[in-house]
Motif scaffolding. Structure first.
Motif, PDB file in Angstrom:
ATOM      1  N   ARG A  48       0.740  -1.329   0.059  1.00 30.83           N
ATOM      2  CA  ARG A  48       0.030   0.105   0.337  1.00 30.83           C
ATOM      3  C   ARG A  48       0.907   1.348   0.113  1.00 30.83           C
ATOM      4  N   GLN A  49       2.108   1.011   0.590  1.00 26.89           N
ATOM      5  CA  GLN A  49       3.047   2.560   0.580  1.00 26.89           C
ATOM      6  C   GLN A  49       4.326   2.246  -0.501  1.00 26.89           C
ATOM      7  N   LYS A  50       4.199   1.361  -1.300  1.00 25.18           N
ATOM      8  CA  LYS A  50       5.234   1.152  -2.427  1.00 25.18           C
ATOM      9  C   LYS A  50       6.503   0.781  -1.754  1.00 25.18           C
ATOM     10  N   GLY A  51       6.837   0.290  -0.561  1.00 22.49           N
ATOM     11  CA  GLY A  51       7.999  -0.264   0.018  1.00 22.49           C
ATOM     12  C   GLY A  51       8.458  -1.189  -0.748  1.00 22.49           C
ATOM     13  N   THR A  52       9.726  -1.617  -0.497  1.00 19.98           N
ATOM     14  CA  THR A  52      10.633  -2.732  -1.079  1.00 19.98           C
ATOM     15  C   THR A  52      11.064  -3.630   0.306  1.00 19.98           C
ATOM     16  N   GLU A  53      10.902  -4.978   0.270  1.00 19.33           N
ATOM     17  CA  GLU A  53      11.631  -5.671   1.201  1.00 19.33           C
ATOM     18  C   GLU A  53      13.186  -5.947   0.800  1.00 19.33           C
ATOM     19  N   ARG A  54      13.874  -6.222   1.776  1.00 20.67           N
ATOM     20  CA  ARG A  54      15.197  -6.160   1.499  1.00 20.67           C
ATOM     21  C   ARG A  54      15.582  -7.801   0.692  1.00 20.67           C
ATOM     22  N   ALA A  55      16.465  -7.678  -0.123  1.00 19.14           N
ATOM     23  CA  ALA A  55      16.908  -8.894  -1.127  1.00 19.14           C
ATOM     24  C   ALA A  55      17.214 -10.176  -0.184  1.00 19.14           C
ATOM     25  N   PHE A  56      16.706 -11.119  -0.656  1.00 15.83           N
ATOM     26  CA  PHE A  56      17.072 -12.540   0.049  1.00 15.83           C
ATOM     27  C   PHE A  56      16.346 -12.789   1.319  1.00 15.83           C
ATOM     28  N   THR A  57      15.423 -12.191   1.809  1.00 22.58           N
ATOM     29  CA  THR A  57      14.561 -11.833   2.825  1.00 22.58           C
ATOM     30  C   THR A  57      13.316 -12.322   2.884  1.00 22.58           C
ATOM     31  N   GLY A  58      12.560 -12.071   1.725  1.00 22.21           N
ATOM     32  CA  GLY A  58      11.092 -12.294   1.590  1.00 22.21           C
ATOM     33  C   GLY A  58      10.869 -13.857   1.218  1.00 22.21           C
ATOM     34  N   GLU A  59       9.417 -14.209   1.682  1.00 20.78           N
ATOM     35  CA  GLU A  59       9.123 -15.569   1.908  1.00 20.78           C
ATOM     36  C   GLU A  59       9.164 -16.419   0.669  1.00 20.78           C
ATOM     37  N   TYR A  60       9.150 -15.895  -0.402  1.00 24.00           N
ATOM     38  CA  TYR A  60       8.846 -16.636  -1.696  1.00 24.00           C
ATOM     39  C   TYR A  60      10.291 -16.383  -2.724  1.00 24.00           C
ATOM     40  N   TRP A  61      11.276 -15.673  -2.381  1.00 22.16           N
ATOM     41  CA  TRP A  61      12.567 -15.621  -3.176  1.00 22.16           C
ATOM     42  C   TRP A  61      13.035 -16.865  -3.846  1.00 22.16           C
ATOM     43  N   ASN A  62      13.141 -17.878  -2.809  1.00 25.09           N
ATOM     44  CA  ASN A  62      13.570 -19.160  -3.296  1.00 25.09           C
ATOM     45  C   ASN A  62      12.679 -20.375  -3.466  1.00 25.09           C
TER      46      ASN A  62
END
Length: 156
Positions: A48-62
């Motif tokens: 909703r606020q157009k943020g970005t999660e840190r690389a290699f930390t999100g639940e689905y990256w891998n």
């Protein structure tokens, strides 16, 4: 499709899509305070606020699980796992979107580096960005924040 509820699959409770009179809810008119009640702090910041999660930390990256990635806000199907690929960026990446469920807009938030933002076409949730350095057949790399999506695993 089965009759499993989204709550039992670990999905956030979807915003009611119809009111009793059969009218469709306009997801784009839901207030920030209402979204804050429905989403986690990180989901709200990203979607909703157009943020970005840190690389290699999100639940689905891998994640390699087969299924469909839905919008965390309105449950619209956005990406199929068969189009997911390892881009080496630390974010889930897809070479194709599902139909017209993902839209794009020019993002000039970094003046010296204009990019193309991707959003859920139904509720305007910020998903991430799309780049022209992906694999065939599209050449696209939809670089998506895990906090903006929820995986609905393929039923066996």
């Amino acid at each position: 499709m089965g009759t499993t509820s989204s709550a039992s699959q670990g999905l956030p409770t979807p915003v009611a899509q119809e009111v009793s009179s059969g009218e469709q809810v306009d997801f784009k008119s839901i207030s920030d305070s209402e979204w804050q009640k429905r989403l986690t702090r990180e989901q709200f910041n990203v979607a909703r606020q157009k943020g970005t999660e840190r690389a290699f930390t999100g639940e689905y990256w891998n994640t390699k699980t087969s299924g469909t990635y839905l919008c965390v806000c309105c449950q619209t199907p956005l990406f199929d796992s068969s189009t997911k690929f390892d881009s080496g960026t630390g974010w889930p990446s897809y070479w194709e979107k599902i139909g017209d469920n993902v839209k794009s807009e020019t993002d000039r938030s970094i003046p010296f580096m204009p990019r193309t933002e991707v959003l859920c076409a139904k509720c305007d949730a910020h998903l991430g960005h799309v780049f022209d350095d992906g694999p065939r057949p599209t050449g696209k790399r939809y670089c998506i924040n895990s906090a903006s999506i929820k995986l609905k695993p393929e039923e066996k």
